[in-house]
Scaffold this motif. Sequence first.
Motif, PDB file in Angstrom:
ATOM      1  N   ILE A 129      -6.594   9.257  -2.833  1.00 49.72           N
ATOM      2  CA  ILE A 129      -5.461   8.696  -3.730  1.00 49.72           C
ATOM      3  C   ILE A 129      -5.373   9.434  -5.005  1.00 49.72           C
ATOM      4  N   THR A 130      -4.251  10.165  -5.166  1.00 49.10           N
ATOM      5  CA  THR A 130      -3.837  10.792  -6.439  1.00 49.10           C
ATOM      6  C   THR A 130      -2.718  10.370  -7.342  1.00 49.10           C
ATOM      7  N   ASP A 131      -2.072   9.602  -6.584  1.00 44.62           N
ATOM      8  CA  ASP A 131      -0.884   8.790  -7.032  1.00 44.62           C
ATOM      9  C   ASP A 131      -1.139   7.627  -7.947  1.00 44.62           C
ATOM     10  N   ASP A 132      -0.743   7.869  -9.367  1.00 41.77           N
ATOM     11  CA  ASP A 132      -1.181   6.616 -10.305  1.00 41.77           C
ATOM     12  C   ASP A 132      -0.381   5.586  -9.969  1.00 41.77           C
ATOM     13  N   LYS A 178      -0.036   4.164  -7.118  1.00 43.84           N
ATOM     14  CA  LYS A 178      -0.674   3.639  -5.909  1.00 43.84           C
ATOM     15  C   LYS A 178      -2.312   3.177  -6.237  1.00 43.84           C
ATOM     16  N   LYS A 179      -2.829   4.059  -7.414  1.00 40.26           N
ATOM     17  CA  LYS A 179      -4.284   3.660  -8.003  1.00 40.26           C
ATOM     18  C   LYS A 179      -3.982   2.293  -8.619  1.00 40.26           C
ATOM     19  N   ALA A 180      -2.867   2.200  -9.296  1.00 40.08           N
ATOM     20  CA  ALA A 180      -2.634   0.867 -10.063  1.00 40.08           C
ATOM     21  C   ALA A 180      -2.378  -0.244  -8.893  1.00 40.08           C
ATOM     22  N   ALA A 181      -1.875  -0.105  -7.910  1.00 38.88           N
ATOM     23  CA  ALA A 181      -1.772  -1.139  -7.054  1.00 38.88           C
ATOM     24  C   ALA A 181      -3.011  -1.443  -6.094  1.00 38.88           C
ATOM     25  N   ILE A 182      -3.886  -0.364  -5.892  1.00 38.58           N
ATOM     26  CA  ILE A 182      -5.192  -0.593  -5.353  1.00 38.58           C
ATOM     27  C   ILE A 182      -6.278  -1.555  -6.434  1.00 38.58           C
ATOM     28  N   ARG A 183      -5.821  -1.045  -7.778  1.00 37.24           N
ATOM     29  CA  ARG A 183      -6.648  -1.653  -8.752  1.00 37.24           C
ATOM     30  C   ARG A 183      -6.218  -3.186  -8.804  1.00 37.24           C
ATOM     31  N   LYS A 184      -5.001  -3.574  -8.706  1.00 36.81           N
ATOM     32  CA  LYS A 184      -4.672  -4.809  -8.643  1.00 36.81           C
ATOM     33  C   LYS A 184      -5.050  -5.657  -7.384  1.00 36.81           C
ATOM     34  N   ILE A 185      -5.134  -5.063  -6.083  1.00 34.12           N
ATOM     35  CA  ILE A 185      -5.590  -5.407  -4.992  1.00 34.12           C
ATOM     36  C   ILE A 185      -7.042  -5.958  -5.356  1.00 34.12           C
ATOM     37  N   SER A 186      -7.800  -4.902  -5.634  1.00 34.01           N
ATOM     38  CA  SER A 186      -9.412  -5.123  -5.646  1.00 34.01           C
ATOM     39  C   SER A 186      -9.666  -6.021  -6.995  1.00 34.01           C
ATOM     40  N   THR A 187      -8.787  -6.306  -7.988  1.00 33.69           N
ATOM     41  CA  THR A 187      -9.187  -7.014  -9.086  1.00 33.69           C
ATOM     42  C   THR A 187     -10.359  -6.688  -9.989  1.00 33.69           C
ATOM     43  N   GLN A 188     -10.353  -5.064 -10.051  1.00 29.32           N
ATOM     44  CA  GLN A 188     -11.680  -4.661 -10.761  1.00 29.32           C
ATOM     45  C   GLN A 188     -11.084  -3.439 -11.490  1.00 29.32           C
ATOM     46  N   ASP A 189     -11.067  -3.611 -13.010  1.00 37.77           N
ATOM     47  CA  ASP A 189     -10.341  -2.759 -13.878  1.00 37.77           C
ATOM     48  C   ASP A 189     -10.748  -1.335 -13.689  1.00 37.77           C
ATOM     49  N   TYR A 190     -11.972  -1.102 -13.476  1.00 39.97           N
ATOM     50  CA  TYR A 190     -12.365   0.542 -13.246  1.00 39.97           C
ATOM     51  C   TYR A 190     -11.603   1.303 -12.037  1.00 39.97           C
ATOM     52  N   VAL A 191     -11.133   0.566 -11.065  1.00 38.98           N
ATOM     53  CA  VAL A 191     -10.675   1.318  -9.858  1.00 38.98           C
ATOM     54  C   VAL A 191      -9.732   2.005 -10.234  1.00 38.98           C
TER      55      VAL A 191
END
Length: 250
Positions: free
Chosen positions: A53-56, A58-71
């Motif tokens: 995952i290199t797209d910012d 997508k990273k933000a969306a995965i971060r939201k799903i995981s609910t972990q700020d460092y993701v």
Amino acid sequence: MTQNFTIDTQLQHRTIREFAPVKVTPAQLETLLQVARHTSTSMFMQQFTIMQITDDQKKAAIRKISTQDYVGGNGELLIFVVDLYRNQQIRKQMQADDGRLHQTDVFIQGVEDTVLAVQNVVNAAESMQLGAVILGSIVNDAQKMIELLGLPQMTFPLLGLQVGQPAQKPQLKPRLPLPFTLFENTYQTAFDVHALAPYDEVVQTYYDLRDTNRRIDSFTKQVASAKMDQRDTKRNQILEILHKQQLCLA
């Protein structure tokens, strides 16, 4: 106990959640991916795929799903996918039907392949003085992950892995004593929770030293806490989503 560099590294395993703003080099990433490729695989079916995952966004969306700020922050973000689609396509193009690909035991074989690959990559990363965190939280909303990554049927996003240069060195988290996790020949069902009192004390001390401002209970209290109680979450939909992906149909 026998010791060597590999064992010493494994015994010093720490989950890293803070990474320095230093990129994983192309050579390091190539090494990690080659290690994943060479992981043991059930029946040589090689039923996993890695999404880099290199797209910012997508990273933000995965971060939201995981609910972990460092993701999706510093480091490299990889998503490990159970992948039966590739073998389905091989069979189709070789004029064979799907065979047993929709069976639960074949999906479990894919899970085995995927989990082994993740752990293999973690071991390799730590041997290179990198740190890693395994992200089971990507299945907090498995359907959204599937849509986000454009995953076809016969696949399932199982684990995420963030790898990078550690920016922290947490204490070693104490694990259950071996007598509770090793039985010879026959499972020992006689169990007394009070026998875990010494371990509970060690765990409580670990958390107290790690964060004096945040009270975290002992191991047995964590197991008995609300986080393990029955409640309505999107994780409860995983079996339904697997069926939608044409997996575990029998």
